[in-house]
Design an enzyme around this catalytic site. Sequence first.
Site, PDB file in Angstrom:
ATOM      1  N   SER A 118       0.917  -1.211   0.037  1.00 54.50           N
ATOM      2  CA  SER A 118       0.119  -0.035  -0.043  1.00 54.50           C
ATOM      3  C   SER A 118       1.044   1.278   0.070  1.00 54.50           C
ATOM      4  O   SER A 118       0.423   2.434  -0.379  1.00 54.50           O
ATOM      5  CB  SER A 118      -1.067  -0.072   1.183  1.00 54.50           C
ATOM      6  OG  SER A 118      -0.396   0.003   2.400  1.00 54.50           O
ATOM      7  N   HIS A 127      -5.545  -4.303  -0.743  1.00 56.78           N
ATOM      8  CA  HIS A 127      -5.494  -3.363  -1.753  1.00 56.78           C
ATOM      9  C   HIS A 127      -5.827  -3.518  -3.330  1.00 56.78           C
ATOM     10  O   HIS A 127      -5.925  -2.923  -4.131  1.00 56.78           O
ATOM     11  CB  HIS A 127      -4.361  -2.572  -1.602  1.00 56.78           C
ATOM     12  CG  HIS A 127      -4.364  -1.507  -0.445  1.00 56.78           C
ATOM     13  ND1 HIS A 127      -4.965  -0.233  -0.510  1.00 56.78           N
ATOM     14  CD2 HIS A 127      -3.881  -1.735   0.733  1.00 56.78           C
ATOM     15  CE1 HIS A 127      -4.739   0.225   0.652  1.00 56.78           C
ATOM     16  NE2 HIS A 127      -4.192  -0.529   1.227  1.00 56.78           N
ATOM     17  N   LYS A 165     -12.282  -1.342   1.928  1.00 51.25           N
ATOM     18  CA  LYS A 165     -11.626  -0.561   1.147  1.00 51.25           C
ATOM     19  C   LYS A 165     -12.471  -0.511  -0.317  1.00 51.25           C
ATOM     20  O   LYS A 165     -13.240   0.344  -0.347  1.00 51.25           O
ATOM     21  CB  LYS A 165     -10.226  -0.994   0.842  1.00 51.25           C
ATOM     22  CG  LYS A 165      -9.357  -0.751   2.064  1.00 51.25           C
ATOM     23  CD  LYS A 165      -8.138  -1.274   1.883  1.00 51.25           C
ATOM     24  CE  LYS A 165      -7.263  -0.543   3.662  1.00 51.25           C
ATOM     25  NZ  LYS A 165      -6.634  -1.838   4.191  1.00 51.25           N
TER      26      LYS A 165
HETATM   27  C1  LIG Z   1      -6.201  -2.086   5.449  1.00 47.60           C
HETATM   28  C2  LIG Z   1      -5.573  -3.246   5.382  1.00 47.60           C
HETATM   29  C3  LIG Z   1      -5.907  -4.314   6.371  1.00 47.60           C
HETATM   30  C4  LIG Z   1      -6.959  -3.668   7.372  1.00 47.60           C
HETATM   31  O1  LIG Z   1      -8.163  -4.003   6.829  1.00 47.60           O
HETATM   32  P1  LIG Z   1      -9.553  -3.266   7.483  1.00 47.60           P
HETATM   33  O2  LIG Z   1     -10.697  -3.838   6.737  1.00 47.60           O
HETATM   34  O3  LIG Z   1      -9.486  -1.606   7.332  1.00 47.60           O
HETATM   35  O4  LIG Z   1      -9.427  -3.565   9.037  1.00 47.60           O
HETATM   36  C5  LIG Z   1      -5.273  -5.434   6.323  1.00 47.60           C
HETATM   37  N1  LIG Z   1      -4.360  -5.668   5.430  1.00 47.60           N
HETATM   38  C6  LIG Z   1      -3.833  -4.905   4.423  1.00 47.60           C
HETATM   39  C7  LIG Z   1      -2.732  -5.192   3.499  1.00 47.60           C
HETATM   40  C8  LIG Z   1      -4.380  -3.590   4.258  1.00 47.60           C
HETATM   41  O5  LIG Z   1      -3.939  -2.460   3.468  1.00 47.60           O
END
Ligand SMILES: *Cc1c(COP(=O)(O)O)cnc(C)c1O
Length: 395
Positions: free
Chosen positions: A184, A212, A243
């Site tokens: 990310s 992502h 996301k």
């Molecule tokens: C954002 C993210 C998470 C956490 O996801 P949420 O649904 O916001 O708890 C886990 N792994 C990665 C790689 C992320 O970017």
Amino acid sequence: MSVHELKNLQAQVQQLKDDGVYRVLPVLGGPNKPEVTLDGKEGVINLSANNYLGFATNERMKKAAINAIEKYGVGAGAVRTIIGNMDIHENLEKKLAEFKREDRAFVFQSGFNCNAGTIQAITAKGDLIISDELNHASIIDGVRLSRADKKIFKHSDMADLERVLQENRDNYENCLIITDGVFSMDGDLAKLPEIVELAEKYNCMTYVDDAHGSGVLGENGRGTVDHFGLHGRIDFVIGTLSKAIGVIGGYVACNETAYQWLSHRARPILFSTMLTPADTAAATEAINILLETDEYQKKLWDNAKYFKEKLGKLGFNTGNSETPITPVIIGKEADAMEFSRKLKENGVFTSAIVFPTVPLGTGRVRCMLSAAHSYEELDKAVAVFEKVGKEMGLI
Ligand SMILES: *Cc1c(COP(=O)(O)O)cnc(C)c1O
């Protein structure tokens, strides 16, 4: 007055302030859209959300959520294993399995919970977990909770992964290789085909966190596994509903055995209440939309290309991203912070990301594009980047 003054914490908070890294959370005064009201200021262009498809305010999804509240109420009422497992939860899992082209999908309350709960459930003391050095914090926590031994390989360095396997694999019965699908901070993709080959060669399980990538890559947003044509060759495919899907929740797409095991051993499901009806229905509607059309995904990629090209022409360094994540690399940490602050003063919000989240000297602002941005909004943002970039002598 509280019982304790918490002097040790007070000192640490003061240290954050002395170090100049104490932050006050920005406050949204309305929905998370391409233009937001931020800290009381209207019309700020939002280049920081993970809301890739604009689904956080999607009308169909809002209606689905409202209907679910009317029919099911506002809460699930219990943990899933007692009496909080609703038909809409089961339906969401069915939809997700279809979307991800895997046998099953097991839903958690967040992506974070999904990693913490799944890794802990599928590995144990005496197992080996091999993890990319840039994997997400929730993976790191899941690995700690598992009490398995951990080895780290250099970011996306397949020779280093193989070295770790050669040096360690024979000492363990079970081995799990974990990677993010999309990283990310830089927007680069994991080398999944090579990782899968090494995993097959050394008889390891594989685990991809595609937080992502889902909704962004692959056919209709099925994710990096679909993008690379690797269905059926990765044991655990994680996605979030927070996301691109725009709601909240996480899931692991997996086979039937993994599903059955998780429903007995995933601690966030055994000891924490399931998603609310509104979240569940909204996320399900999002998957319905993605199965019907790729228009949102197309617009997202088009916006990303448009924005990257404009910034590149101005002379900004947008790194090596392979996705709509667009880092604008500034260099010095203080400059990146200052750049972000000035952009905000001028009505564009992008967060600064600096050491230790990224390597020293690669301070940046990270721009997150969305299908919901209009060209007009992106043009406005680019004009502000140009103005502030010139003022600071960056371009
Ligand atoms: C954002 C993210 C998470 C956490 O996801 P949420 O649904 O916001 O708890 C886990 N792994 C990665 C790689 C992320 O970017």
